[in-house]
Design an enzyme around this catalytic site. Structure first.
Site, PDB file in Angstrom:
ATOM      1  N   VAL A  15       0.836  -1.204   0.000  1.00 11.10           N
ATOM      2  CA  VAL A  15       0.000   0.000   0.000  1.00 11.10           C
ATOM      3  C   VAL A  15       0.871   1.254   0.000  1.00 11.10           C
ATOM      4  O   VAL A  15       0.626   2.202  -0.753  1.00 11.10           O
ATOM      5  CB  VAL A  15      -0.950   0.007   1.229  1.00 11.10           C
ATOM      6  CG1 VAL A  15      -1.714   1.316   1.308  1.00 11.10           C
ATOM      7  CG2 VAL A  15      -1.907  -1.172   1.171  1.00 11.10           C
ATOM      8  N   THR A  95       0.895   1.335   7.580  1.00 11.38           N
ATOM      9  CA  THR A  95       1.253   0.058   8.189  1.00 11.38           C
ATOM     10  C   THR A  95      -0.004  -0.608   8.749  1.00 11.38           C
ATOM     11  O   THR A  95      -1.100  -0.071   8.643  1.00 11.38           O
ATOM     12  CB  THR A  95       2.223   0.265   9.379  1.00 11.38           C
ATOM     13  OG1 THR A  95       1.486   0.813  10.491  1.00 11.38           O
ATOM     14  CG2 THR A  95       3.344   1.220   9.019  1.00 11.38           C
ATOM     15  N   ASP A 205     -10.116 -10.289  10.289  1.00 15.15           N
ATOM     16  CA  ASP A 205     -10.019  -9.108   9.425  1.00 15.15           C
ATOM     17  C   ASP A 205     -11.418  -8.518   9.207  1.00 15.15           C
ATOM     18  O   ASP A 205     -11.622  -7.305   9.313  1.00 15.15           O
ATOM     19  CB  ASP A 205      -9.381  -9.514   8.087  1.00 15.15           C
ATOM     20  CG  ASP A 205      -9.442  -8.395   7.058  1.00 15.15           C
ATOM     21  OD1 ASP A 205      -8.763  -7.384   7.265  1.00 15.15           O
ATOM     22  OD2 ASP A 205     -10.175  -8.542   6.066  1.00 15.15           O
ATOM     23  N   LYS A 209     -13.169  -4.820  10.590  1.00 13.45           N
ATOM     24  CA  LYS A 209     -13.895  -3.869   9.747  1.00 13.45           C
ATOM     25  C   LYS A 209     -15.306  -3.628  10.297  1.00 13.45           C
ATOM     26  O   LYS A 209     -15.786  -2.497  10.325  1.00 13.45           O
ATOM     27  CB  LYS A 209     -13.963  -4.395   8.307  1.00 13.45           C
ATOM     28  CG  LYS A 209     -12.608  -4.365   7.611  1.00 13.45           C
ATOM     29  CD  LYS A 209     -12.633  -5.112   6.280  1.00 13.45           C
ATOM     30  CE  LYS A 209     -11.253  -5.121   5.633  1.00 13.45           C
ATOM     31  NZ  LYS A 209     -11.109  -6.146   4.589  1.00 13.45           N
ATOM     32  N   GLY A 331      -5.911  -5.232  -2.815  1.00 18.97           N
ATOM     33  CA  GLY A 331      -4.894  -4.769  -3.739  1.00 18.97           C
ATOM     34  C   GLY A 331      -4.325  -3.446  -3.286  1.00 18.97           C
ATOM     35  O   GLY A 331      -5.047  -2.553  -2.840  1.00 18.97           O
TER      36      GLY A 331
END
Lengths: 351, 351
Positions: A15, A95, A205, A209, A331
């Site tokens: 990223v 990060t 994960d 979220k 991505g």
């Protein structure tokens, strides 16, 4: 204090690298004065904070004698450096480091804005969340909430990896005979999973979220694991070590559980439905849930493609048909795009 | 000049009424000092611009002796009144009046922000568009463009009415034997069409939305009719007057053309597809198009429900799978929601 904006960037992984290349092409980009990675920190020399680090050319810039180089820099020192810049400052944290996230209140109290895709700061202990927003000048709320609408339910596929696994394993149109373990192995080979696929299959994960969204919708979620999370890791394999050998054992033994997953898929099919791994928030009931659910084959969630994510917002004003946002869920380029868009908003607010 | 923000609102139709009720519940709402309708204008008395008009209670407030009442007010006068307020001013135009839209440059040059769902100002002559943005302090660009991404294609269903007509006439799952004219009649009865359904079927509403999006994507579209627009009004019925009698004749004669629409539907079905009325923008080729197209049954556009709208943004970063936004495409509450959200953004920028 001038109107100039000074930027500190931490992280040069997938990223971070994509972000720096987007930053280099951003019109009126702020001055990049700090670029920190785990091993080295690059700084525009004090007291002028000039010359800035060339974002397009950061990798070779570390050899430039005009820039200051130092080792890994603690968050406190980064905050002090940015706060002393002769203008407003923004920290971009690319990060997934919990320790850096824990320092956000320090940055914010010094008037430094924070832009980040790092879920840790907003999905860890509720006390950190509260500390962050108590320290920030800007409030927090979903746009839908800010305009006085009532969000009743949020539901969606929040993981590009799990999206790919279920879209492939149980497609809504056509059919697939692929075994679950084979689909996981394929995703791993394509680089769609974490190095240890259990880091996707454990649902954490997605849970992080959901924690952030639920908090934005007004729910006091104590921790990212303080609600039901259905793990797709068979109990028998959960104890395998996270070493390369443990991962190999996990992949080797996963086929033992294919019949179990096939059973779930068939049960859904008997109802004319497909199984998907989703997160949902029932706002009035204050319930958050992550796990497998069945969906009509002609629903938007069932029809998802590739590794796309989808979020449906049900609100009072939108009624029975939710507001849906759908697109690439993974991505470096796309994640960095979100960071760049948030940076542009932060700059606009500082003007 | 104080930090207070003064609000002028024009229009109290479906969207206007819903907006005023949302405004009444907005935290830290700006002061409503002008409320204009075609017959009457209500004003907070000068020079103090106080008391303000109660947004929750605007209908009865016109009887309050503390407020100034006058007849219909020309745009120039509204601009002068708002510009003289002792703070920043925002005009909210909840009409679809081209003449008011033509006055946006006047408002903007006086430092008055404009928030509106009125498509006319942004979809009429390119010269008006250029004049508006030359007069405004803020730039114009899609968020995707602002972050350096390249939009390659925009495609979608941009009309709640046409969405309902085709989702009902040619559903992607299940089947329908309904004749085209019967579906149009049903939509008219449900209040989903304009009083004269030809105002939906001519495609001009979609063409105006496409014009705005294409211009935001960087294309110089001269007029909302300067690209191919496929009208769904049979040539033979286009000449009927727009009177109540003409509308009745149109509805009575529409069944003569059912076979034609059934033929289009069947041609799509033979390819395993469904027909939808869409707008599309090919950015590199600079082509805008509005009309009928065929879509795979498992595509997001084919799977649309009710009167929902959908927009797919294809960009370089998002790759083959577009960013999709989908939701209610019509209704005063939802349109007003968009206005309120834009107002909140305008307020944030003025702070």
């Amino acid at each position: 204090m001038s109107n100039a904006i000074y930027l500190g960037v931490v992280g040069v992984g997938g990223v971070g690298t994509a972000f720096l290349s987007q930053l280099a092409r951003l019109p009126n980009a702020p001055k990049l004065v700090l670029l920190a990675r785990s091993s080295q920190t690059l700084l525009a020399p004090t007291p002028a904070y000039s010359p800035a680090i060339p974002a397009a050319d950061w990798a070779t810039a570390s050899a430039a004698p005009s820039l200051t180089k130092t080792g890994a820099m603690p968050a406190e020192e980064i905050a002090t450096y940015l706060a002393s810049a002769p203008g407003r400052a923004i920290l971009v944290d690319n990060t997934s480091d919990l320790n850096l996230a824990k320092a956000y209140p320090t940055f914010l109290k010094k008037g430094i804005s924070v832009v980040t895709p790092n879920k840790k700061g907003f999905s860890d202990d509720l006390s950190l969340w509260k500390d962050i927003f108590a320290s920030a000048a800007e409030g927090k709320a979903l746009d839908l909430v800010a305009t006085g609408d009532q969000v009743t339910r949020i539901e969606g596929v929040f993981s590009g990896t799990l999206s790919f696994l279920f879209n492939t394993f149980a497609p809504a149109s056509g059919s697939s005979n692929a075994q679950w373990s084979a689909v996981v192995a394929q995703a791993k080979e394509l680089g769609y999973t974490e190095p240890d696929p259990r880091d996707d299959l454990n649902g954490m994960d997605v849970a992080r979220k959901l924690t952030i969204l639920a908090r934005l919708a007004g729910l006091d979620v104590a921790r990212p694991d303080s609600f039901p999370i259905e793990s797709l890791i068979p109990n028998e394999l959960a104890g395998l070590p996270s070493s390369a050998d443990g991962i190999a054992q996990f992949m080797a033994r996963l086929p033992e559980f294919d019949a179990q997953m096939a059973g779930i898929k068939e049960a859904a099919e008997k109802q004319g439905k497909v199984v998907r791994y989703v997160g949902s928030i029932d706002v009035p009931a204050k319930k958050v849930k992550v796990g497998l659910e069945y969906f009509d084959k002609d629903s938007a969630i069932a029809g998802l493609k590739g590794s796309d994510n989808i979020i449906s917002f049900y609100t009072q004003r939108y009624g029975a048909n939710p507001l849906i946002v759908q697109g690439a869920g993974a991505g470096g380029e796309v994640t960095a795009h979100g960071v760049t868009a948030d940076l542009a908003k932060a700059i606009e607010r500082l003007k």
